[in-house]
Design an enzyme around this catalytic site. Structure first.
Site, PDB file in Angstrom:
ATOM      1  N   LYS A  13       0.701  -1.015  -0.145  1.00 14.09           N
ATOM      2  CA  LYS A  13       0.292   0.336   0.222  1.00 14.09           C
ATOM      3  C   LYS A  13       0.437   1.038   0.106  1.00 14.09           C
ATOM      4  O   LYS A  13       0.456   2.215  -0.749  1.00 14.09           O
ATOM      5  CB  LYS A  13      -0.884  -0.122   0.687  1.00 14.09           C
ATOM      6  CG  LYS A  13      -1.962  -1.657   1.378  1.00 14.09           C
ATOM      7  CD  LYS A  13      -3.070  -1.335   2.083  1.00 14.09           C
ATOM      8  CE  LYS A  13      -2.162  -0.908   3.740  1.00 14.09           C
ATOM      9  NZ  LYS A  13      -1.225  -2.276   3.790  1.00 14.09           N
ATOM     10  N   ARG A  88      -9.465   0.582   8.889  1.00 16.11           N
ATOM     11  CA  ARG A  88      -9.200  -0.681   9.074  1.00 16.11           C
ATOM     12  C   ARG A  88     -10.289  -1.193   9.571  1.00 16.11           C
ATOM     13  O   ARG A  88     -10.099  -2.786  10.080  1.00 16.11           O
ATOM     14  CB  ARG A  88      -8.022  -0.340   9.968  1.00 16.11           C
ATOM     15  CG  ARG A  88      -7.032  -1.112   9.199  1.00 16.11           C
ATOM     16  CD  ARG A  88      -5.395  -1.037   9.576  1.00 16.11           C
ATOM     17  NE  ARG A  88      -3.961  -1.172   9.726  1.00 16.11           N
ATOM     18  CZ  ARG A  88      -3.012  -0.756   9.266  1.00 16.11           C
ATOM     19  NH1 ARG A  88      -3.161   0.358   8.781  1.00 16.11           N
ATOM     20  NH2 ARG A  88      -1.825  -1.638   9.020  1.00 16.11           N
ATOM     21  N   ARG A 127      11.312  -5.835   5.250  1.00 19.03           N
ATOM     22  CA  ARG A 127      10.929  -3.692   4.847  1.00 19.03           C
ATOM     23  C   ARG A 127      11.868  -3.271   5.061  1.00 19.03           C
ATOM     24  O   ARG A 127      12.608  -3.237   5.900  1.00 19.03           O
ATOM     25  CB  ARG A 127       9.634  -3.992   4.807  1.00 19.03           C
ATOM     26  CG  ARG A 127       9.757  -2.903   5.199  1.00 19.03           C
ATOM     27  CD  ARG A 127       8.011  -2.200   5.378  1.00 19.03           C
ATOM     28  NE  ARG A 127       6.871  -2.333   6.144  1.00 19.03           N
ATOM     29  CZ  ARG A 127       6.178  -2.369   6.293  1.00 19.03           C
ATOM     30  NH1 ARG A 127       5.352  -2.293   5.601  1.00 19.03           N
ATOM     31  NH2 ARG A 127       5.693  -3.198   7.236  1.00 19.03           N
ATOM     32  N   ARG A 160      11.081  -1.466  10.649  1.00 19.07           N
ATOM     33  CA  ARG A 160      10.342  -0.986  11.764  1.00 19.07           C
ATOM     34  C   ARG A 160      10.891  -1.948  12.595  1.00 19.07           C
ATOM     35  O   ARG A 160      10.324  -3.135  12.778  1.00 19.07           O
ATOM     36  CB  ARG A 160       9.071  -1.300  10.835  1.00 19.07           C
ATOM     37  CG  ARG A 160       9.041   0.387  10.270  1.00 19.07           C
ATOM     38  CD  ARG A 160       7.333   0.786   9.269  1.00 19.07           C
ATOM     39  NE  ARG A 160       6.563  -0.192  10.145  1.00 19.07           N
ATOM     40  CZ  ARG A 160       4.991  -0.746   9.761  1.00 19.07           C
ATOM     41  NH1 ARG A 160       4.931   0.339   8.062  1.00 19.07           N
ATOM     42  NH2 ARG A 160       4.146  -0.737  10.099  1.00 19.07           N
ATOM     43  N   ARG A 171      -0.991  -8.692  13.470  1.00 16.23           N
ATOM     44  CA  ARG A 171      -0.733  -7.895  12.049  1.00 16.23           C
ATOM     45  C   ARG A 171      -1.873  -8.437  11.590  1.00 16.23           C
ATOM     46  O   ARG A 171      -2.987  -8.321  10.967  1.00 16.23           O
ATOM     47  CB  ARG A 171       0.313  -7.512  12.116  1.00 16.23           C
ATOM     48  CG  ARG A 171       0.384  -6.113  12.573  1.00 16.23           C
ATOM     49  CD  ARG A 171       2.016  -5.540  12.852  1.00 16.23           C
ATOM     50  NE  ARG A 171       1.967  -4.617  11.279  1.00 16.23           N
ATOM     51  CZ  ARG A 171       3.069  -4.788  10.768  1.00 16.23           C
ATOM     52  NH1 ARG A 171       4.063  -5.227  10.674  1.00 16.23           N
ATOM     53  NH2 ARG A 171       3.439  -3.927   9.629  1.00 16.23           N
TER      54      ARG A 171
END
Ligand code: ADP
Ligand code: AMP
Length: 217
Positions: A13, A88, A127, A160, A171
């Site tokens: 996203k 969300r 990431r 992160r 998550r």
């Protein structure tokens, strides 16, 4: 154009939001980015949000909705926006509909990025984000020329805190339980368009822009 991006964590996203928002000439509004900026500045909002973010859980609806209401009231969002990571939950989606209706407007389209769990785990585990310009990289799929240094601005890359395996699992569970129902919510409104978000980043961008064309994008 008023657009929402939906999809599991790691679907791409944030990566796509940058290109799509530039293409549509609208501001990109990422609730995750706003929370992270509050966390790094140590604001009361950041202190509250951090507990949930570190655990991989969603920040409570009321806090999140108030934050988005303030952001959407800023002048740059008056003609359109791209929301990344909000809504969300179904209550967040209903609050957004109400907020926009009060302003005499509505969402145009919700773009779903479709990727399976295995791919999402590979993406999240590698990431990296630039501390300087916020650009999102991946150690394998979108690597910088020099390890740990952003190709775009020379800034330092970081991983992160919530991209650890234990947090990733929470998550994904949160997504399945609380966010996935939005696909039906927006499907029922006739606003949902899903695209295959696998393959090279540029290919996904082309698919996204093609899909948005029929909604006026
Ligand atoms: P989200 O905002 O949905 O959580 P990101 O945009 O941060 O997802 O992407 C998660 C990770 O996957 C990043 O490391 C990014 O570089 C990588 N990524 C994004 N799109 C692709 C793609 N099409 N193929 C491979 N990796 C991708
Ligand atoms: P993201 O950058 O979108 O992956 O978001 C990082 C974290 O911020 C999430 O795991 C949540 O803890 C929090 N967050 C971001 N957006 C929302 C939202 N719309 N509702 C609740 N929590 C959110």
């Amino acid at each position: 154009m008023r657009l929402v991006l939906v999809g599991p964590p790691g679907a791409g996203k944030g990566t796509q939001a940058e290109f799509i928002a530039a293409h549509l000439a609208v501001p990109k509004i990422s609730t995750g980015d706003i929370f992270r900026s509050n966390v790094s500045q140590g604001t009361p909002l950041g202190i509250e949000a951090k507990r949930y973010m570190d655990a991989g859980e969603l920040v409570p609806d009321e806090v999140t909705i108030n934050m988005v209401r303030d952001r959407l009231a800023e002048p740059d969002a008056s003609e359109g926006f791209l929301l990344d990571g909000f809504p969300r939950t179904t209550p967040q989606a209903a609050a957004l509909d109400k907020l926009l209706a009060d302003l005499g407007t509505a969402l145009d389209v919700v773009l779903e990025l479709v990727v399976d769990d295995d791919e999402v785990i590979r993406r999240l585990s590698g990431r990296r984000t630039c501390r300087g310009c916020g650009k999102i990289w991946h150690v394998e799929f979108d690597a910088t020329t020099r390890e740990g240094i952003c190709d775009r601005c020379g800034g330092e890359l970081f991983q992160r805190d919530d991209d650890k395996p234990e947090t990733i699992a929470t998550r994904l569970r949160e997504y399945a339980e609380k966010t996935a129902p939005l696909v039906d919510y927006y499907g029922a409104q006739g606003k949902l368009v899903g695209i295959d978000a696998t393959g090279p980043v540029e290919d996904v961008t082309v698919r996204a822009i093609d899909a948005l064309r029929s909604y006026g994008g």
